[in-house]
Scaffold this motif. Structure first.
Motif, PDB file in Angstrom:
ATOM      1  N   LYS A   1      14.169  22.949   3.087  1.00 55.30           N
ATOM      2  CA  LYS A   1      13.997  24.072   4.005  1.00 55.30           C
ATOM      3  C   LYS A   1      13.791  23.498   5.402  1.00 55.30           C
ATOM      4  O   LYS A   1      12.906  22.666   5.613  1.00 55.30           O
ATOM      5  CB  LYS A   1      12.792  24.932   3.608  1.00 55.30           C
ATOM      6  CG  LYS A   1      12.600  26.150   4.520  1.00 55.30           C
ATOM      7  CD  LYS A   1      11.442  27.006   4.046  1.00 55.30           C
ATOM      8  CE  LYS A   1      11.297  28.248   4.931  1.00 55.30           C
ATOM      9  NZ  LYS A   1      10.185  29.124   4.476  1.00 55.30           N
ATOM     10  N   PHE A   2      14.598  23.962   6.346  1.00 54.12           N
ATOM     11  CA  PHE A   2      14.536  23.360   7.679  1.00 54.12           C
ATOM     12  C   PHE A   2      14.888  24.375   8.757  1.00 54.12           C
ATOM     13  O   PHE A   2      15.398  25.462   8.498  1.00 54.12           O
ATOM     14  CB  PHE A   2      15.506  22.175   7.771  1.00 54.12           C
ATOM     15  CG  PHE A   2      16.958  22.544   7.575  1.00 54.12           C
ATOM     16  CD1 PHE A   2      17.763  22.857   8.655  1.00 54.12           C
ATOM     17  CD2 PHE A   2      17.504  22.599   6.308  1.00 54.12           C
ATOM     18  CE1 PHE A   2      19.092  23.210   8.486  1.00 54.12           C
ATOM     19  CE2 PHE A   2      18.835  22.948   6.115  1.00 54.12           C
ATOM     20  CZ  PHE A   2      19.629  23.243   7.205  1.00 54.12           C
ATOM     21  N   GLU A   3      14.602  23.969   9.998  1.00 57.40           N
ATOM     22  CA  GLU A   3      15.004  24.726  11.180  1.00 57.40           C
ATOM     23  C   GLU A   3      15.876  23.815  12.033  1.00 57.40           C
ATOM     24  O   GLU A   3      15.476  22.687  12.335  1.00 57.40           O
ATOM     25  CB  GLU A   3      13.762  25.162  11.955  1.00 57.40           C
ATOM     26  CG  GLU A   3      14.050  25.926  13.240  1.00 57.40           C
ATOM     27  CD  GLU A   3      12.769  26.318  13.945  1.00 57.40           C
ATOM     28  OE1 GLU A   3      12.652  26.027  15.148  1.00 57.40           O
ATOM     29  OE2 GLU A   3      11.873  26.887  13.292  1.00 57.40           O
ATOM     30  N   GLN A   4      17.056  24.293  12.406  1.00 58.08           N
ATOM     31  CA  GLN A   4      17.970  23.472  13.193  1.00 58.08           C
ATOM     32  C   GLN A   4      17.533  23.466  14.650  1.00 58.08           C
ATOM     33  O   GLN A   4      17.368  24.510  15.273  1.00 58.08           O
ATOM     34  CB  GLN A   4      19.396  24.021  13.087  1.00 58.08           C
ATOM     35  CG  GLN A   4      20.468  23.090  13.609  1.00 58.08           C
ATOM     36  CD  GLN A   4      20.775  21.947  12.640  1.00 58.08           C
ATOM     37  OE1 GLN A   4      20.862  22.151  11.440  1.00 58.08           O
ATOM     38  NE2 GLN A   4      20.963  20.762  13.183  1.00 58.08           N
ATOM     39  N   ARG A   5      17.331  22.262  15.204  1.00 60.49           N
ATOM     40  CA  ARG A   5      16.995  22.116  16.621  1.00 60.49           C
ATOM     41  C   ARG A   5      17.967  21.109  17.213  1.00 60.49           C
ATOM     42  O   ARG A   5      17.787  19.905  17.068  1.00 60.49           O
ATOM     43  CB  ARG A   5      15.551  21.638  16.795  1.00 60.49           C
ATOM     44  CG  ARG A   5      14.507  22.625  16.319  1.00 60.49           C
ATOM     45  CD  ARG A   5      13.112  22.146  16.606  1.00 60.49           C
ATOM     46  NE  ARG A   5      12.104  22.993  15.999  1.00 60.49           N
ATOM     47  CZ  ARG A   5      10.802  22.721  15.971  1.00 60.49           C
ATOM     48  NH1 ARG A   5      10.361  21.599  16.559  1.00 60.49           N
ATOM     49  NH2 ARG A   5       9.945  23.521  15.389  1.00 60.49           N
TER      50      ARG A   5
ATOM     51  N   ASP B   1      14.994  15.627   5.010  1.00 62.46           N
ATOM     52  CA  ASP B   1      16.379  15.484   5.469  1.00 62.46           C
ATOM     53  C   ASP B   1      17.122  14.394   4.701  1.00 62.46           C
ATOM     54  O   ASP B   1      18.246  14.601   4.232  1.00 62.46           O
ATOM     55  CB  ASP B   1      16.377  15.164   6.973  1.00 62.46           C
ATOM     56  CG  ASP B   1      17.783  15.032   7.532  1.00 62.46           C
ATOM     57  OD1 ASP B   1      18.466  16.058   7.675  1.00 62.46           O
ATOM     58  OD2 ASP B   1      18.203  13.899   7.822  1.00 62.46           O
TER      59      ASP B   1
ATOM     60  N   ARG C   1      17.482  18.510  12.032  1.00 56.86           N
ATOM     61  CA  ARG C   1      16.997  19.497  11.073  1.00 56.86           C
ATOM     62  C   ARG C   1      15.501  19.238  10.867  1.00 56.86           C
ATOM     63  O   ARG C   1      15.119  18.237  10.295  1.00 56.86           O
ATOM     64  CB  ARG C   1      17.746  19.386   9.748  1.00 56.86           C
ATOM     65  CG  ARG C   1      19.247  19.603   9.893  1.00 56.86           C
ATOM     66  CD  ARG C   1      19.935  19.717   8.532  1.00 56.86           C
ATOM     67  NE  ARG C   1      19.742  18.528   7.695  1.00 56.86           N
ATOM     68  CZ  ARG C   1      20.131  18.466   6.419  1.00 56.86           C
ATOM     69  NH1 ARG C   1      20.711  19.499   5.848  1.00 56.86           N
ATOM     70  NH2 ARG C   1      19.934  17.350   5.720  1.00 56.86           N
TER      71      ARG C   1
ATOM     72  N   HIS D   1      11.830  19.950   9.371  1.00 55.45           N
ATOM     73  CA  HIS D   1      11.185  20.431   8.149  1.00 55.45           C
ATOM     74  C   HIS D   1      10.407  21.722   8.389  1.00 55.45           C
ATOM     75  O   HIS D   1       9.720  21.875   9.394  1.00 55.45           O
ATOM     76  CB  HIS D   1      10.235  19.332   7.651  1.00 55.45           C
ATOM     77  CG  HIS D   1       9.252  19.771   6.620  1.00 55.45           C
ATOM     78  ND1 HIS D   1       8.066  20.393   6.933  1.00 55.45           N
ATOM     79  CD2 HIS D   1       9.279  19.668   5.271  1.00 55.45           C
ATOM     80  CE1 HIS D   1       7.400  20.652   5.833  1.00 55.45           C
ATOM     81  NE2 HIS D   1       8.111  20.216   4.813  1.00 55.45           N
ATOM     82  N   LYS D   2      10.529  22.669   7.463  1.00 52.27           N
ATOM     83  CA  LYS D   2       9.719  23.882   7.467  1.00 52.27           C
ATOM     84  C   LYS D   2       9.030  24.003   6.113  1.00 52.27           C
ATOM     85  O   LYS D   2       9.652  23.782   5.070  1.00 52.27           O
ATOM     86  CB  LYS D   2      10.581  25.126   7.718  1.00 52.27           C
ATOM     87  CG  LYS D   2      11.091  25.268   9.135  1.00 52.27           C
ATOM     88  CD  LYS D   2      11.772  26.606   9.337  1.00 52.27           C
ATOM     89  CE  LYS D   2      10.803  27.769   9.283  1.00 52.27           C
ATOM     90  NZ  LYS D   2      11.453  29.074   9.547  1.00 52.27           N
TER      91      LYS D   2
END
Length: 205
Positions: free
Chosen positions: A93-97, A52, A101, A103-104
């Motif tokens: 590359k990430f997933e928004q929560r 991030d 953000r 990490h994926k």
């Protein structure tokens, strides 16, 4: 896409990477995060992907894992400014929560599509040693997966010339809850970097 023959300097490489559309990760990232360091560094450190803070800053290893790396490099007798630091994948590359953000891990397709840029970095910098930080970096450098614990800390020849030394990614150390194990893994990480420094010295001798 710019042809490889047009990219002969790090400046040209950064400009080309800024317009990369080789995989969909550019759509969610703030910006590309190119490698950073001397154009003729003898050691190249390859991580997984920007986090991030790296995504926001546009620079590799400036977050918590970067601070662990800086400390370990210093203890190993390696100047951060003397090495080229990059990642196997250049976009976050990430997933928004909620507002965070998370990490994926990059998938095989993303690693393979971004391998083109790593090849160019290695061609321009010509490092004597590539230090692969974690499994994603090992896969990108060698083109296939290897278990870190099977090859960790050993300098292995790579087909394109030079050698590769595999070790853990510093973010792994941050994720360890047990203080004793955290310390052991950090000390081993420093020893791996020292082994890399000795390998480079032997190559130059």
């Amino acid at each position: 896409m710019t042809s490889t023959s047009d990219i002969t300097s790090l400046k040209a490489l950064r400009a080309a990477e800024a317009s990369c559309r080789r995989c969909p990760l550019y759509k969610g990232a703030t910006q590309v995060v190119p490698g950073e360091g001397p154009a003729r560094a003898r050691i190249m450190l390859v991580g997984e992907q920007p986090g991030d803070q790296e995504d926001l800053a546009g620079k590799p290893f400036v977050g918590p894992a970067g601070r662990i790396l800086d400390q370990a490099l210093a203890e190993a007798g390696i100047e951060r400014e003397a090495v080229f630091v990059t990642n196997a994948v250049k976009h976050f590359k990430f997933e928004q929560r909620g507002k965070r953000r998370m990490h994926k891990r990059p998938d095989v397709h993303e690693i393979e599509r971004c391998h083109w840029w790593l090849d160019l970095e290695r061609r321009i910098v010509k490092p004597s040693l590539v230090v692969a930080l974690g499994a994603t970096a090992v896969r990108s450098v060698l083109g296939r997966p290897f278990a870190i614990n099977m090859i960790r800390g050993r300098a292995l020849p790579i087909p394109e010339g030079g050698k590769m030394l595999a070790t853990i990614h510093p973010s792994y150390i941050l994720r360890i809850d047990d203080d004793g194990e955290k310390w052991r893994q950090y000390r081993q990480f420093v020893e791996d970097l020292k082994a890399g420094r000795r390998t480079v010295a032997e190559t130059a001798a």
